[in-house]
Design a protein around this motif. Structure first.
Motif, mmCIF file in Angstrom:
data_model
loop_
_atom_site.group_PDB
_atom_site.id
_atom_site.type_symbol
_atom_site.label_atom_id
_atom_site.label_comp_id
_atom_site.label_asym_id
_atom_site.label_seq_id
_atom_site.Cartn_x
_atom_site.Cartn_y
_atom_site.Cartn_z
ATOM 1 N N LEU A 1 0.838 -1.199 0.000
ATOM 2 C CA LEU A 1 0.000 0.000 0.000
ATOM 3 C C LEU A 1 0.874 1.251 0.000
ATOM 4 C CD1 LEU A 1 -2.669 1.570 0.413
ATOM 5 C CD2 LEU A 1 -2.331 1.233 2.870
ATOM 6 N N SER A 2 0.717 2.101 -1.020
ATOM 7 C CA SER A 2 1.564 3.284 -1.140
ATOM 8 C C SER A 2 0.762 4.438 -1.711
ATOM 9 C CB SER A 2 2.724 3.022 -2.104
ATOM 10 O OG SER A 2 3.412 1.865 -1.734
ATOM 11 N N LEU A 3 1.286 5.634 -1.498
ATOM 12 C CA LEU A 3 0.733 6.784 -2.208
ATOM 13 C C LEU A 3 0.940 6.546 -3.697
ATOM 14 C CD1 LEU A 3 2.023 9.834 -0.133
ATOM 15 C CD2 LEU A 3 -0.139 8.615 0.082
ATOM 16 N N GLU A 4 0.101 7.180 -4.501
ATOM 17 C CA GLU A 4 0.140 6.906 -5.930
ATOM 18 C C GLU A 4 1.485 7.250 -6.561
ATOM 19 O OE1 GLU A 4 -3.571 7.042 -8.666
ATOM 20 O OE2 GLU A 4 -2.577 8.995 -8.725
ATOM 21 N N ASP A 5 2.195 8.240 -5.991
ATOM 22 C CA ASP A 5 3.454 8.638 -6.623
ATOM 23 C C ASP A 5 4.641 7.787 -6.173
ATOM 24 O OD1 ASP A 5 2.568 10.116 -4.343
ATOM 25 O OD2 ASP A 5 4.317 11.400 -4.499
ATOM 26 N N VAL A 6 4.402 6.721 -5.412
ATOM 27 C CA VAL A 6 5.495 5.802 -5.072
ATOM 28 C C VAL A 6 5.480 4.663 -6.084
ATOM 29 C CG1 VAL A 6 6.396 4.204 -3.359
ATOM 30 C CG2 VAL A 6 5.404 6.377 -2.634
ATOM 31 N N THR A 7 6.577 4.542 -6.835
ATOM 32 C CA THR A 7 6.661 3.488 -7.855
ATOM 33 C C THR A 7 7.201 2.214 -7.203
ATOM 34 O OG1 THR A 7 7.115 5.158 -9.520
ATOM 35 C CG2 THR A 7 7.683 2.888 -10.069
ATOM 36 N N LEU A 8 6.513 1.114 -7.414
ATOM 37 C CA LEU A 8 6.974 -0.169 -6.877
ATOM 38 C C LEU A 8 7.457 -1.046 -8.043
ATOM 39 C CD1 LEU A 8 4.282 -0.898 -4.165
ATOM 40 C CD2 LEU A 8 6.455 0.294 -3.943
ATOM 41 N N PHE A 9 8.568 -1.768 -7.785
ATOM 42 C CA PHE A 9 9.167 -2.587 -8.829
ATOM 43 C C PHE A 9 8.902 -4.058 -8.543
ATOM 44 C CE2 PHE A 9 11.513 1.344 -8.453
ATOM 45 C CZ PHE A 9 11.619 1.761 -9.763
ATOM 46 N N PRO A 10 8.535 -4.841 -9.571
ATOM 47 C CA PRO A 10 8.230 -6.246 -9.327
ATOM 48 C C PRO A 10 9.476 -7.072 -8.971
ATOM 49 C CG PRO A 10 7.929 -5.696 -11.657
ATOM 50 C CD PRO A 10 8.256 -4.419 -10.946
ATOM 51 N N GLN A 11 10.613 -6.821 -9.605
ATOM 52 C CA GLN A 11 11.801 -7.603 -9.263
ATOM 53 C C GLN A 11 13.052 -6.788 -9.536
ATOM 54 O OE1 GLN A 11 10.082 -8.646 -12.266
ATOM 55 N NE2 GLN A 11 11.580 -7.491 -13.458
ATOM 56 N N THR A 12 14.212 -7.250 -9.041
ATOM 57 C CA THR A 12 15.495 -6.616 -9.342
ATOM 58 C C THR A 12 16.252 -7.525 -10.312
ATOM 59 O OG1 THR A 12 16.354 -7.650 -7.358
ATOM 60 C CG2 THR A 12 15.718 -5.348 -7.193
ATOM 61 N N PRO A 13 17.155 -7.000 -11.151
ATOM 62 C CA PRO A 13 17.424 -5.593 -11.342
ATOM 63 C C PRO A 13 16.229 -4.881 -11.979
ATOM 64 C CG PRO A 13 18.572 -6.873 -13.010
ATOM 65 C CD PRO A 13 17.943 -7.863 -12.084
ATOM 66 N N VAL A 14 16.069 -3.633 -11.631
ATOM 67 C CA VAL A 14 14.889 -2.904 -12.070
ATOM 68 C C VAL A 14 15.073 -2.306 -13.460
ATOM 69 C CG1 VAL A 14 14.081 -2.378 -9.767
ATOM 70 C CG2 VAL A 14 15.678 -0.831 -10.868
ATOM 71 N N SER A 15 16.336 -2.151 -13.863
ATOM 72 C CA SER A 15 16.560 -1.587 -15.185
ATOM 73 C C SER A 15 18.008 -1.835 -15.569
ATOM 74 C CB SER A 15 16.281 -0.084 -15.192
ATOM 75 O OG SER A 15 17.393 0.601 -14.653
ATOM 76 N N SER A 16 18.342 -1.663 -16.822
ATOM 77 C CA SER A 16 19.740 -1.798 -17.227
ATOM 78 C C SER A 16 20.455 -0.457 -17.113
ATOM 79 C CB SER A 16 19.834 -2.352 -18.647
ATOM 80 O OG SER A 16 19.070 -1.551 -19.513
ATOM 81 N N LYS A 17 19.738 0.624 -17.416
ATOM 82 C CA LYS A 17 20.356 1.946 -17.339
ATOM 83 C C LYS A 17 19.395 2.918 -16.660
ATOM 84 C CE LYS A 17 23.308 2.020 -21.441
ATOM 85 N NZ LYS A 17 23.515 2.682 -22.743
ATOM 86 N N ALA A 18 19.930 3.671 -15.702
ATOM 87 C CA ALA A 18 19.074 4.640 -15.004
ATOM 88 C C ALA A 18 19.672 6.039 -15.094
ATOM 89 C CB ALA A 18 18.909 4.248 -13.537
ATOM 90 N N LEU A 19 18.784 7.022 -15.252
ATOM 91 C CA LEU A 19 19.183 8.425 -15.215
ATOM 92 C C LEU A 19 18.724 8.988 -13.865
ATOM 93 C CD1 LEU A 19 20.181 11.092 -16.599
ATOM 94 C CD2 LEU A 19 17.827 11.395 -17.392
#
Lengths: 404, 378
Positions: free
Chosen positions: B85-103
């Protein structure tokens, strides 16, 4: 002797946890980047000033002394008291003539009142406003409060005999505004209290509470007023009288600023001084008296809680009284500063900041579109009437007009 | 003054109880000694399946969009924690790694958002990071007081010019599949974070900053407003100075501001928080509840209060006010009939799992339900 007694500071600055909540709620920070914010100006700065007064920062003058930082502080730190006490202790600059004029509310009132029609006419003129703006830096947008030709004190003296007939009595600290600018509020109070079976008498020569002197660096004058007022209030207390007030800021100043900032002991009178709304609410609640209201009274009222009333914590008495009036649709406005802060907003250099601080409140009033605004503070009234165009009435005046 | 229920504490627990009771038509007052722990709120409540619908609807009625979505929340130091349960602006990730490249984007001069920590943590999980800083002319004036370059001050500016920030980020963005921003958006307007997420060219997330928390302040303001619109009386900046208890029943309290005007109530809810909020206080020899002197469960031996390892579970976090199964607070071994203890004062919360918010919500609902379903007292 405990360790705390050696380490305790005035206004408990050492209890600050640096959470920054005060800065988040300070009305000045968003509009004036030159103001370092209450945490920096208060507890953080105090730590440095105690080492060396060199660290006193003139930017502390931007503090409105609205006390919102103290109301929100989770640790009970007297943030605004720290800031104001530092101004009193370290600021060596002399108040300008303009500041002395603005702060000398009862002196100016005494001078102006005999010539009220002329003075009112003059201060209302665009040319006068331009001159005041150019010579004294009183902002030309401001409308000076009108002076009343006949003061409240004279009126009540003329009615003293009929007031004395009431078995229950209170004394009334009317303040400068009621005496010089708006005696009708005092008359409204007398009407409401009489309806409760209570007679009203004057104190034996009250003086201006001195709040504007404190904020304009006239500490010595303010202290003299405080000592005088405490002795006058003590006489009323000795007679067993409760002292009622209609100005939330005068009340707050006498109760809390006298001991905290001016070091004037008010312990003997502090608890006897109450806002009339609280006094009336308690009289009604205890069942000692009742008020009968008109059946045809209808008003959609937006209530604004002045900052110093918020600090006193007594806004609920005014709110509950208004809700008691049949036919009133009551809307509580969000907790926001109107921006005037007494004489602060009259000064040319503060005009823009003052209006920017008040904007969220003005916007909400416009969105709510009430019949009128209710508020317990005279300077909030000037600010709201000028900035929103809506009429502002004191809760006591609303009670008076709704009485059957 | 007389109220159906007197609530002590204006944080998440007190406001939740107050709103729930006002919605049920009860007359309540909240006495709040200053602001509260919502100002340190991360935006996530706790991992729980219970009462999802009730909690969601409660927040939606207050104008606070929330979402349930089991997943991992990205923490400010680049680690992950389970959340739901989170505020709408909190992004939740299903698994790690979450991405290959992050800015990772920060505002120039903003020191309460640690981009290097964030990047280091993410790179351990296989994400390559690039850090950019934003310079907007609208924020220049904040630099006059560099020590006050804080989340809330930035958020105030961003409320009116977030679109310019988005436009700049679009220029900075290359081929990253994740954009990370500090949580400094939507102080007064809860819709802004969602608009930003929709306008960015890749998946994005807002990462917590040092306090005060922008989503926390927004949540507090909206809940207080909801409470007042429902007719509740909120006494901000006042504190309870004494309580009258007779025969196991609390009859009234006094406060610093209202001194001689006692506040009477049929029921009382103690939601005064943990150590920070002074709901609990530690003396050299014991942990006490200072207001009602309720029974507190704590370790007798002070050496057992904490562990040397700072990051280990600290036993003092488990100390709290004793209650019966219905949350009636216990004093001198006996439950008080009309005093409920809710929220962090109960102890046993773990800040690292956000469970204080979950405990506040759940216990506040339980106390409010007990009050609305019980018969009026004699």
């Amino acid at each position: 002797m405990t360790l705390q007694e050696y380490t305790a500071s005035a206004h408990n600055f050492e209890e600050c946890m640096k959470c920054t909540i005060c800065t988040a709620y300070c009305p000045v920070v968003p509009v004036n980047p030159r103001y370092p914010g209450p945490k920096q100006a208060g507890p953080d700065g105090e730590r440095l000033r105690l080492k060396d007064p060199y660290f006193f920062n003139k930017a502390l003058k931007y503090c409105l002394n609205c006390k919102r930082c103290e109301v929100v502080c989770p640790s009970g730190v007297k943030v605004a008291d720290i800031i104001q006490a530092a101004r009193i202790k370290y600021d060596r600059s002399k108040p300008k003539i303009r500041d002395r004029m603005l702060a000398g509310t009862d002196f100016m009132g005494t001078l102006a009142r005999p010539f009220a029609p002329i003075v009112n006419g003059m201060t209302g003129l665009g040319a006068t406003k331009a001159v005041l703006d150019a010579t004294l830096a009183i902002d030309r947008h401001r409308t000076f409060p009108k002076y009343s030709a006949h003061g409240f004190e004279g009126w009540l003296k003329r009615h003293a005999r009929e007031q004395a007939k009431f078995e229950r009595q209170v004394a009334y600290f009317h303040g400068c505004y009621v005496n010089y600018n708006f005696p009708q509020l005092g008359k409204d109070l007398v009407k409401v209290l009489n309806a409760l079976g209570v007679g009203v008498q004057l104190l034996e020569g009250e003086k201006c509470c001195g709040v504007a002197m404190i904020s304009n660096g006239m500490t010595r004058e303010a202290t003299r007023h405080a000592q005088h007022n405490v002795s006058v209030l003590q006489k009323a207390v000795d007679k067993g009288l409760t002292v009622v007030t209609t100005s939330s800021t005068c009340t707050f100043t006498i109760r809390d600023e006298y001991p905290e900032l001016l070091k004037v002991d008010n312990a003997g009178v502090r608890d006897a001084l109450v806002l009339a709304t609280r006094y009336i609410y308690q009289a009604l609640e205890s069942g000692a008296a009742t008020l009968r209201f008109r059946e045809d009274y209808h008003a959609r009222i937006a209530y604004h809680t002045p900052c110093h009333l918020e600090k006193l914590g007594w806004g609920l008495f005014s709110q509950e009284l208004l809700k008691m009036i049949p036919g009133v649709e009551f809307i509580l406005l969000d907790s926001n500063c109107c921006g005037i802060a007494g004489t602060y907003g009259f000064k040319k250099e503060n005009y823009e900041a003052s209006q920017a601080i008040g904007k969220p409140l003005f916007d909400q009033v416009e969105a709510v579109n009430p019949d009128f605004i209710a508020c317990d503070c005279e300077t909030c009234k000037w600010q709201l009437e000028m900035s929103t165009g809506y009429t502002v009435k004191h809760p006591i005046s609303i009670l008076a007009e709704a009485l059957a | 003054m007389r109220f159906d229920t007197v609530i002590i504490g204006g944080g998440l627990a007190g406001l939740t109880a107050g709103i729930t009771l006002q919605e049920a038509g009860r007359k309540t007052v909240i006495v709040s000694a200053g602001q509260n722990a919502l100002h340190f709120f991360s935006g996530t409540f706790e991992s729980t399946e219970a009462e999802r619908e009730r909690i969601t609807e409660f927040f939606v009625r207050a104008g606070i969009p929330v979402h349930f979505q089991d997943g991992q929340r990205l923490m400010p130091a680049g680690t992950f924690r389970p959340a739901a349960l989170s505020l709408e602006d909190v992004t939740l990730f299903p698994q790690t790694p979450v991405s290959s490249k992050a800015l990772i984007v920060n505002f120039s001069g903003f020191h309460d958002f640690f981009t290097a920590f964030l990047a280091e943590g993410l790179e351990k999980n296989g994400t390559t990071c690039r850090i950019c800083t934003l310079d907007l002319p609208e924020m220049e004036h904040l630099r006059l007081s560099p020590s006050e370059m804080r989340s809330v001050n930035i958020a105030r500016v961003m409320d009116s010019c977030w679109e310019k920030a988005v436009a700049d980020i679009r220029v900075m963005h290359k081929d990253e599949d994740l954009i990370l921003l500090p949580q400094v958006f939507g102080l007064k307007d809860a819709s802004i974070p969602g608009k930003i997420l929709a306008a960015l060219p890749a998946r994005a997330a807002f990462i917590g900053t040092m306090p005060p928390s922008v989503p926390g302040i927004r949540t507090q303001m909206q809940l207080k407003r909801r409470y007042e619109i429902l007719g509740g009386t909120f006494l901000m900046g006042d504190e309870v100075t004494s309580a009258a208890i007779h025969d196991g029943v609390v009859s009234s309290i006094t406060t610093r501001n209202l001194d001689t005007s006692r506040i009477f109530g049929e029921y009382f809810i103690l939601a005064s928080g943990g150590y920070f909020s002074k709901g609990l206080a530690a003396t050299p020899v014991q942990v006490v509840e200072p207001l009602f002197r309720l029974d507190v469960a704590f370790e007798e031996d002070r050496n057992g209060w904490y562990r040397q390892d700072f990051f280990a579970d600290q036993p003092y976090m488990d100390f709290g006010v004793k209650t019966d199964a219905d949350l009636h607070a216990v004093k001198d071994g006996q439950p008080l009939k009309n005093l409920f203890a809710v929220g962090s004062i109960l102890g046993g919360t773990r800040p690292d799992f956000g469970s204080a918010a979950g405990l506040a919500l759940r216990t506040a609902f339980a106390a409010a339900d007990a009050i609305t379903t019980s018969k009026p007292q004699e």
